[in-house]
Design a protein around this motif. Structure first.
Motif, PDB file in Angstrom:
ATOM      1  N   LEU A  99       7.615   8.518  -5.488  1.00  9.56           N
ATOM      2  CA  LEU A  99       7.528   8.167  -4.064  1.00  9.56           C
ATOM      3  C   LEU A  99       6.562   6.997  -3.871  1.00  9.56           C
ATOM      4  O   LEU A  99       6.820   6.099  -3.068  1.00  9.56           O
ATOM      5  N   LEU A 100       5.466   7.016  -4.619  1.00  9.33           N
ATOM      6  CA  LEU A 100       4.499   5.929  -4.497  1.00  9.33           C
ATOM      7  C   LEU A 100       5.107   4.606  -4.945  1.00  9.33           C
ATOM      8  O   LEU A 100       4.771   3.550  -4.409  1.00  9.33           O
TER       9      LEU A 100
ATOM     10  N   LEU B 289      -0.337   0.651   1.392  1.00  9.24           N
ATOM     11  CA  LEU B 289      -0.018   2.025   1.772  1.00  9.24           C
ATOM     12  C   LEU B 289       0.082   2.897   0.525  1.00  9.24           C
ATOM     13  O   LEU B 289      -0.411   4.035   0.498  1.00  9.24           O
TER      14      LEU B 289
ATOM     15  N   PHE C 222       7.408  -1.337  -0.471  1.00  5.54           N
ATOM     16  CA  PHE C 222       7.356  -1.659   0.952  1.00  5.54           C
ATOM     17  C   PHE C 222       5.967  -2.148   1.334  1.00  5.54           C
ATOM     18  O   PHE C 222       5.818  -3.166   2.002  1.00  5.54           O
ATOM     19  N   SER C 223       4.940  -1.442   0.876  1.00  3.94           N
ATOM     20  CA  SER C 223       3.575  -1.826   1.220  1.00  3.94           C
ATOM     21  C   SER C 223       2.608  -1.376   0.131  1.00  3.94           C
ATOM     22  O   SER C 223       2.305  -0.192   0.026  1.00  3.94           O
TER      23      SER C 223
ATOM     24  N   PHE D 171       7.081   3.465  -1.963  1.00  2.00           N
ATOM     25  CA  PHE D 171       6.178   2.964  -0.929  1.00  2.00           C
ATOM     26  C   PHE D 171       5.538   1.649  -1.348  1.00  2.00           C
ATOM     27  O   PHE D 171       5.301   0.771  -0.528  1.00  2.00           O
TER      28      PHE D 171
END
Lengths: 538, 225, 299
Positions: free
Chosen positions: C121-122, C132, C128-129, C125
């Protein structure tokens, strides 16, 4: 031209207090420099001058240059490749959840592309022998592994200078020695310049090229290791290795011995006609704490951590439990404190089984326990609130509390935190005090303060049990010691008998004197017996 | 100011608008999709702002600590259904560090604690709802900080609003279309939870607001946030 | 061949979004059945030894069938009256369909939770960012640390008599005390982590997000196939929708619907099939490779 050069370097806080003034020193490329000094003498402020990114608010005066360029004028990106910084606490400076992500943090910050990051972290993980735990969570590592990870995460950017602020203070002796060996290897193989502040200098000073001693925010001594060891004043001898301490205690002149080997030949310059004084036998008293065949495990299917511990601590004793990591000594102490329940065997406190102490009566005027991390007992915003919460009696502890009362517990030094926690624990007027690693992270002076307080408590009838890695501390203060190995207590004895029988798990003074003066375990004893005998060559 | 206005308008106006429009015009399942899209966009809008803005490492760490405390609290309190500290933590963070920090704490704590409690279609919705409670607390920070009555009112409203929002989602998800009857039924059945939410929020806020603001203000002062 | 769970996280994330999206927003029992089948298959293969509790969500199907008619009274075929309200066959169908959707979604999510580890999941993310992703990583690092701290604090306070369970008041007070100890430690020591980040170049500029996952040709092929299947489904999505009221009728042409269902079946069954077959192939190849060494030894 020297590699790192400080000229009239100073640092002033916004409120005008000067934390560092007119420091001058030159460090050559590839030097291994050890910094020491009393707590609050400006070590950390000095070290942080090398890394302006982590300087607190304030103004820097003078210059600190690296190959002629001022460190403060480097861009963020240049600074990342110039100076690496490792902090004291292995746990708190870890940033991410996985080992590989931690290694990738610095290159990610620099915005390096994927392939480059992969190459760098693979190389560094290989060099530091981290393949086995590369995929692990950072939370699952041991203390030594964590600190090694912090070092690797900094070295991944190939800095020219590595600055470390007491990196081994929270490690056990074996992990600390491993860590220093890695530093020395880096220093030797890559000509990395290492600047390191530390309290525990026994193994460190013999491998250092230069020493820097700070006092009240200025550089008191700076120079070649042997030279500084020889000429430093009496108030600093407590920091030096055992051989150098003995040298100073005897008021010798000439070359100062540093390592155990040099200490052994130094001590052999003295005659050995008079043996050291015999030790007073411990008095027999009623048992204060008894473990009887205590067995315990943390999980249903995991192996036993305690495999039948049997040990008795008598009333009025200061008893030290020594042993390696994972030998079960901390677990045994927790079992004695009633924090975990053995599945077999029993623990008796003052002759009464733990079970019989109902409704927390154990912790009222009977027994208290302080863990390794004393910060865990602080929940308030000032020391005053902490102490008032339990109604602590401050007259017991010889300390100038007036300066501390209005400060935040986390703003105190390690030694002051330890004493505050001790004051909190003593408020319940315990007859049995259990301490887990009370000397961890303390400098020589704070250790002495703590040791004297424990002796004072002992005189007032408190029985004290310490778990410790610190052989020197045990040798100086304990009435009896026991070694833990694989979940069992083996060989409990008086410190002199205990340490002179051990060959490896013993004090530096004993290693030096062995064969010449048997039974000597502290530098003070060694100095005394040397004085009595006199020099053989004189 | 314009950006700030947009930030409030986006969730506060567009979301109910989409729901009403969807219910009236479409009478179909697509508007549930539209809501989910609006929701995700709002959350993404906040996160992208976070990515672009320069956030100091100290601020980042404090927000992460507050989120971790909230998520841990929720995981620890799973045996007590409905009792969760996330609203309280999002609000507390917002009181000291502003609404955006509150939004981050609320939404990320929802995401993270769902790692342990199980991810679901409800995750984006929870992220959104808890994020909003933090955001609004940040907007009202001045008033809330010094007035306990307002704080109680805020806690109750946040609890009720959260419950209403989640029920809306349950109805949409389970039924496919919006049905007022079903929504009413859902509201009634979840009444005990609504009460628990409101009570938890109020108690935690009253209990924590003073010591926590003190702690956070000290950190702010000491580390220059 | 790559197993499904070893595909690149971005591909996996896209796949789950596609499967969940279509399942949730297509009113058609055939879609729910296909989706349920695919999710169950993947679940069984990933899980190895499934527990009986696993299948509990299946109860949602009859539950939906029972509940919906109570609230919805549309539909032509009235079966009987309950409290003067008509109970219709169509409402029961609709309820069953909704239960099926909810159930399928739950099974997909259970696969999602098992396959999408925090690392994966990281990685998503991080695309995307990066900031974040770093933030999430920090939090994931703090959660176990604070958990451990709270155990330590509890023990420490217990041993100096400040954590007691004598009565409700003490129980509550003791827990609040532990909580404050942990919160103080986390906030105060957090500064060390922040300094450590600064020392490691946090403020240099724009971050990148490193991930240990590589994008290989297999990822490309899988992404292409699932995107194509999704595309087909989306084109004919309107034709696949059923109207339940007043009678159950198909909106578009049956042919278009059939094509859509076939594409969706491909989408849903692909991961399970891939995971199962690739797993078996790998197992066989490993056995063969080990046997090769032994043969060489005996020869």
């Amino acid at each position: 031209m020297s590699f790192l050069k400080a000229e009239n370097l100073s640092f002033t806080y916004p409120d005008g207090t000067c934390a560092l003034h007119s420091a001058n020193f030159d460090i050559d490329e590839g030097d291994f420099v050890t910094v020491f000094g009393k707590t609050g003498s400006g070590k950390t402020t000095l070290l942080r001058q090398f890394k302006p990114q982590i300087l607190p608010n304030g103004t820097q005066g003078g210059t600190l240059t690296m190959s002629g360029r001022a460190l403060a004028s480097l861009t963020e990106r240049e600074a990342l490749g110039a100076v690496g910084f490792v902090f004291q606490n292995p746990e708190e400076q870890i940033v991410t959840d996985k080992v590989w992500r931690e290694l990738a943090f610095a290159p990610e910050s620099a915005g390096l592309p994927q392939g480059e990051i992969r190459r760098r972290i693979s190389e560094i993980a290989g060099y530091f022998g981290m393949e086995e735990w590369f995929d692990k969570k950072t939370d699952e590592l041991s203390g030594g592994q964590k600190q090694l990870l912090n070092l690797a995460s900094v070295m991944v950017m190939n800095p020219a200078v590595l600055v470390l602020d007491e990196p081994t203070a929270f490690l056990d002796p074996i992990a600390a020695a491993d860590f220093i060996a890695v530093l020395k290897k880096l220093n030797r193989e890559t000509a990395l310049t290492v600047i390191l502040a530390e309290h525990r200098l026994e193994e460190l000073i013999p491998v250092s090229d230069k020493l820097l001693v700070t006092e009240d925010g200025s550089v008191k001594y700076f120079g070649e290791t042997r030279d500084v060891c020889r000429r430093c004043g009496a108030e600093y001898t407590a920091f030096l290795p055992a051989a150098a301490r003995l040298f100073h205690a005897l008021g010798e002149t000439g070359d100062c011995p540093l390592s155990i080997k040099e200490g052994r030949s130094f001590i052999r310059k003295y005659k050995n006609n008079i043996p050291p004084e015999a030790e007073q036998k411990a008095l027999k008293a009623a048992p204060a704490l008894e473990w009887k065949d205590v067995r315990f495990r943390y999980g249903e299917k995991t192996p036993d951590v305690l495999r039948g511990v049997s040990l008795t601590v008598n009333e009025g004793e200061l008893f030290c439990l020594l042993g390696g990591n994972g030998s079960g000594k901390s677990t045994a102490l927790k079992a004695a404190a009633g924090l975990l329940l053995p599945y077999e065997g029993s623990v008796k406190v003052f002759g009464k089984p733990l079970k019989k102490y109902k409704n927390g009566s154990l912790y009222r005027s009977c027994l208290t326990y302080l863990p390794q991390n004393v910060q865990t007992v602080f929940a308030h915003d000032t020391v005053r609130e902490e102490l008032e919460e339990v109604g602590a009696d401050l007259t017991e502890l010889p300390l100038d509390w007036s300066k501390l009362l209005d400060r935040h517990p986390y703003d105190l030094s390690g030694g002051e935190q330890q004493l505050t926690a001790l004051a909190k624990a003593l408020a319940a007027k315990p007859k049995l005090l259990l301490l887990d690693e009370p000397t961890k992270g303390l400098d020589a002076l704070a250790k002495k303060t703590l040791g004297d307080i424990l002796l004072h408590l002992k005189q007032n009838g408190v029985t004290i049990v310490c778990v410790t890695h610190d052989a020197e501390f045990a040798a100086a203060y304990a009435d009896r010691c026991a070694l833990f190995f694989r979940g069992e207590a083996v060989g409990d004895d008086t410190p002199r008998a205990f340490f002179s029988e051990n060959r490896f798990y013993t004090t530096a003074a004993n290693r030096m004197a062995r064969g010449h003066f048997d039974g000597v375990i502290t530098v003070e004893q060694a100095a005394e017996v040397c004085r009595k005998n006199g020099r053989g060559d004189a | 100011m314009k950006k700030r206005l947009l930030k409030i308008l986006l969730p506060a106006v567009f979301l109910p608008l989409t729901v009403v429009l969807g219910a009236v015009l479409l009478r179909e399942k697509y508007y549930a999709f539209a809501i989910l899209a609006v929701l995700l966009l709002t959350v993404l809008f906040f996160y992208s702002g976070f990515e672009r803005k320069k956030v100091t490492s100290r601020r980042l760490v404090v927000v992460a600590v507050m989120t971790a405390l909230a998520a841990l609290g929720r995981v620890i309190l799973t045996p007590f259904p409905g009792v969760t500290p996330i609203t309280a933590f999002a609000a507390l963070t917002a009181l000291s560090l502003g609404g955006e920090a509150g939004f981050m704490v609320g939404s990320l704590a929802a995401l993270l604690s769902d790692f342990y409690a199980g991810q679901g279609v409800w995750t984006p919705f929870q992220m959104f709802a808890w994020g909003l409670t933090g955001l609004f607390a940040g907007l009202l920070a001045k008033q809330l900080k010094n007035n306990r009555v307002l704080l109680v009112i805020y806690g109750v409203i946040a609890g009720v609003a959260y419950s209403f929002l989640m029920d809306l989602w349950s109805v949409l998800w389970l039924n496919g279309t919006f049905s007022l009857k079903l929504y009413a039924a859902a509201l009634v059945t979840s009444l005990p939870f609504t009460i628990i939410y409101a009570v938890t929020n109020t108690v935690l806020l009253l209990l924590l607001v003073k010591p926590f603001c003190k702690k956070l203000d000290r950190i702010k002062l000491k580390y220059g946030l | 061949m790559k197993q499904f769970s070893r595909l690149h996280p971005v591909v996996l994330f896209f796949y789950f979004c596609a499967a969940l999206g279509v399942t949730m927003f297509c009113l058609n029992p055939a879609v729910q059945i296909i989706s349920l089948g695919g999710a169950l298959l993947l679940n069984l293969i990933v899980d190895g030894k499934p527990k009986k509790r696993r299948f509990l969500p299946l109860l949602m199907i009859p539950l939906g069938g029972l509940l919906n008619p109570v609230f919805s009274h549309h539909g032509q075929t009235i079966l009987f009256f309950l409290n003067n309200n008509p109970v219709t066959l169509q409402a029961i169908y609709y309820g069953l369909n909704m239960g099926g959707t909810a159930c399928a979604v739950l099974f997909w999510l259970s696969c999602f939770t098992q396959i999408m580890s925090s690392d994966k999941l990281l990685c998503v993310f991080g695309r995307f960012s990066p900031k974040l992703a770093l933030m999430l990583s920090l939090i994931l690092r703090f959660v176990p640390l604070l958990g451990r701290r709270s155990r330590e604090s509890r023990e420490a306070l217990q041993a100096i008599g400040l954590f007691r369970e004598d009565n409700f008041f003490w129980k509550l007070r003791s827990r609040v005390r532990v909580f404050f100890a942990v919160a103080t430690s986390a906030l105060e020591n957090g500064i060390i982590a922040a300094d450590s980040m600064e020392a490691r170049g946090y403020s240099v500029g724009r971050r990148t997000a490193y991930s240990v996952f590589h994008f290989s040709w297999a990822d490309g092929v899988f992404a292409f196939v699932s995107a194509a299947a999704l595309g087909v489904v989306l084109i004919v999505l309107r034709a696949m929708q059923l109207d339940f009221y007043p009678t159950v009728t198909l909106k578009g042409s049956p042919v278009a619907c059939g094509v859509g269902l076939a594409a969706f079946a491909l989408l849903c069954l692909l991961p399970g099939a891939l995971q199962g077959i690739a797993g078996l192939v790998r197992k066989r190849n490993i056995r063969r490779s080990l046997a090769y060494g032994k043969e060489a030894e005996t020869a």
